[in-house]
Motif scaffolding. Structure first.
Motif, PDB file in Angstrom:
ATOM      1  N   SER A 176      20.771  -1.782   4.291  1.00  0.00           N
ATOM      2  CA  SER A 176      21.986  -1.263   4.940  1.00  0.00           C
ATOM      3  C   SER A 176      22.353   0.122   4.431  1.00  0.00           C
ATOM      4  O   SER A 176      23.461   0.382   3.973  1.00  0.00           O
ATOM      5  CB  SER A 176      23.155  -2.231   4.757  1.00  0.00           C
ATOM      6  N   ASN A 177      21.371   1.017   4.516  1.00  0.00           N
ATOM      7  CA  ASN A 177      21.559   2.433   4.230  1.00  0.00           C
ATOM      8  C   ASN A 177      20.958   3.216   5.394  1.00  0.00           C
ATOM      9  O   ASN A 177      20.858   2.690   6.497  1.00  0.00           O
ATOM     10  CB  ASN A 177      20.907   2.799   2.895  1.00  0.00           C
ATOM     11  N   ASP A 211      17.613  -3.072   7.511  1.00  0.00           N
ATOM     12  CA  ASP A 211      18.731  -2.297   8.050  1.00  0.00           C
ATOM     13  C   ASP A 211      18.733  -0.864   7.529  1.00  0.00           C
ATOM     14  O   ASP A 211      19.719  -0.350   7.024  1.00  0.00           O
ATOM     15  CB  ASP A 211      20.056  -3.006   7.746  1.00  0.00           C
ATOM     16  N   TYR A 251      22.771  -1.398  -2.021  1.00  0.00           N
ATOM     17  CA  TYR A 251      22.914  -1.773  -0.622  1.00  0.00           C
ATOM     18  C   TYR A 251      24.315  -1.478  -0.074  1.00  0.00           C
ATOM     19  O   TYR A 251      25.282  -1.351  -0.813  1.00  0.00           O
ATOM     20  CB  TYR A 251      22.526  -3.231  -0.400  1.00  0.00           C
ATOM     21  N   LYS A 252      24.364  -1.351   1.256  1.00  0.00           N
ATOM     22  CA  LYS A 252      25.602  -1.093   2.008  1.00  0.00           C
ATOM     23  C   LYS A 252      26.303   0.177   1.526  1.00  0.00           C
ATOM     24  O   LYS A 252      27.464   0.177   1.153  1.00  0.00           O
ATOM     25  CB  LYS A 252      26.538  -2.294   1.954  1.00  0.00           C
ATOM     26  N   ASN A 253      25.539   1.280   1.540  1.00  0.00           N
ATOM     27  CA  ASN A 253      26.060   2.619   1.304  1.00  0.00           C
ATOM     28  C   ASN A 253      25.552   3.493   2.448  1.00  0.00           C
ATOM     29  O   ASN A 253      25.315   2.987   3.544  1.00  0.00           O
ATOM     30  CB  ASN A 253      25.614   3.128  -0.070  1.00  0.00           C
ATOM     31  N   ASN A 270      31.541  -2.509  -4.454  1.00  0.00           N
ATOM     32  CA  ASN A 270      32.722  -2.667  -3.610  1.00  0.00           C
ATOM     33  C   ASN A 270      33.957  -2.018  -4.239  1.00  0.00           C
ATOM     34  O   ASN A 270      35.036  -2.608  -4.275  1.00  0.00           O
ATOM     35  CB  ASN A 270      32.982  -4.158  -3.336  1.00  0.00           C
ATOM     36  N   TYR A 286      26.721  -1.253  -5.079  1.00  0.00           N
ATOM     37  CA  TYR A 286      26.616  -1.694  -3.696  1.00  0.00           C
ATOM     38  C   TYR A 286      27.979  -1.617  -2.984  1.00  0.00           C
ATOM     39  O   TYR A 286      29.030  -1.622  -3.609  1.00  0.00           O
ATOM     40  CB  TYR A 286      26.066  -3.115  -3.634  1.00  0.00           C
ATOM     41  N   GLN A 287      27.910  -1.552  -1.669  1.00  0.00           N
ATOM     42  CA  GLN A 287      29.065  -1.625  -0.774  1.00  0.00           C
ATOM     43  C   GLN A 287      30.147  -0.594  -1.126  1.00  0.00           C
ATOM     44  O   GLN A 287      31.301  -0.920  -1.372  1.00  0.00           O
ATOM     45  CB  GLN A 287      29.657  -3.039  -0.799  1.00  0.00           C
TER      46      GLN A 287
END
Length: 198
Positions: free
Chosen positions: A144-145, A171, A119-121, A72, A95-96
């Motif tokens: 979440s990619n 995701d 995650y989340k990239n 983040n 992540y993020q």
């Protein structure tokens, strides 16, 4: 203290500094590949003896990098394959962010890795089979990619023959399903994937 002892001591300090500088060079090189609008990497100064005083970097007693914490952080750019040269790295936490590109197959050389949190990239492409080499890995969160392809069998083997406890690939745009099993080992492992992967 004899001359030989002094010489050996000076040599060991030099070796330690070279190792520290090499790891600092790897991280400083990666920094040049990143857009850092919040200046979270401002302390990453390659002119220092080693990166152990940098923010978001943790070292062990031998001044070798064991942890990179950049979750983040507002970073964009790509992962450098050269990060695989951080031979004692245990935690890679990025992540993020807004990171893109593929997960480098060279990461299969990070055999001390315990946690890989990407995650989340916006990572794309397949999950490298080489990540199956990470026998110490306990947590792999790639959710979440924009990853594609099947989940490599080599990674599923980490559940059976390694230490993998959490695997999250939900995701993404992956295909296939994790086969069901009655293995007790799988029963204590959390696998998170999209329910309708085709």
């Amino acid at each position: 203290m004899g001359f030989g002892t002094v010489l050996l001591f000076a040599f060991s300090i030099t070796i330690s500094a070279v190792n520290g500088n090499h790891e600092g060079d790897v991280l400083a090189s990666w920094k040049t590949m990143l857009n850092d609008p919040n200046n979270v990497l401002q302390s990453w100064d390659p002119s220092l003896v080693n990166p152990c005083t940098w923010f978001h970097v943790t070292c062990n007693a031998d001044n070798s990098v064991v942890r990179v914490d950049l979750g983040n952080a507002g970073l964009s750019g790509t992962l450098s394959p050269n990060l695989a040269q951080l031979s004692n790295l245990e935690y890679l936490e990025v992540y993020q962010n807004d990171l893109t590109g593929k997960i480098p197959p060279e990461f299969g050389n990070l055999t001390s890795l315990v946690s890989l949190d990407l995650y989340k990239n916006h990572f794309s492409g397949p999950i490298p089979h080489s990540l199956g080499n990470l026998k110490s890995l306990r947590y792999m969160r790639l959710n979440s990619n924009a990853l594609t392809g099947d989940l490599p069998a080599q990674i599923l083997e980490l559940i059976l023959w390694g230490h993998l406890q959490v695997l999250n690939v939900s995701d993404n745009s992956m295909t296939g399903r994790v086969p069901s099993t009655k293995s007790k080992r799988l029963a204590i492992t959390t696998i998170i994937q999209d329910p309708k992967a085709s």
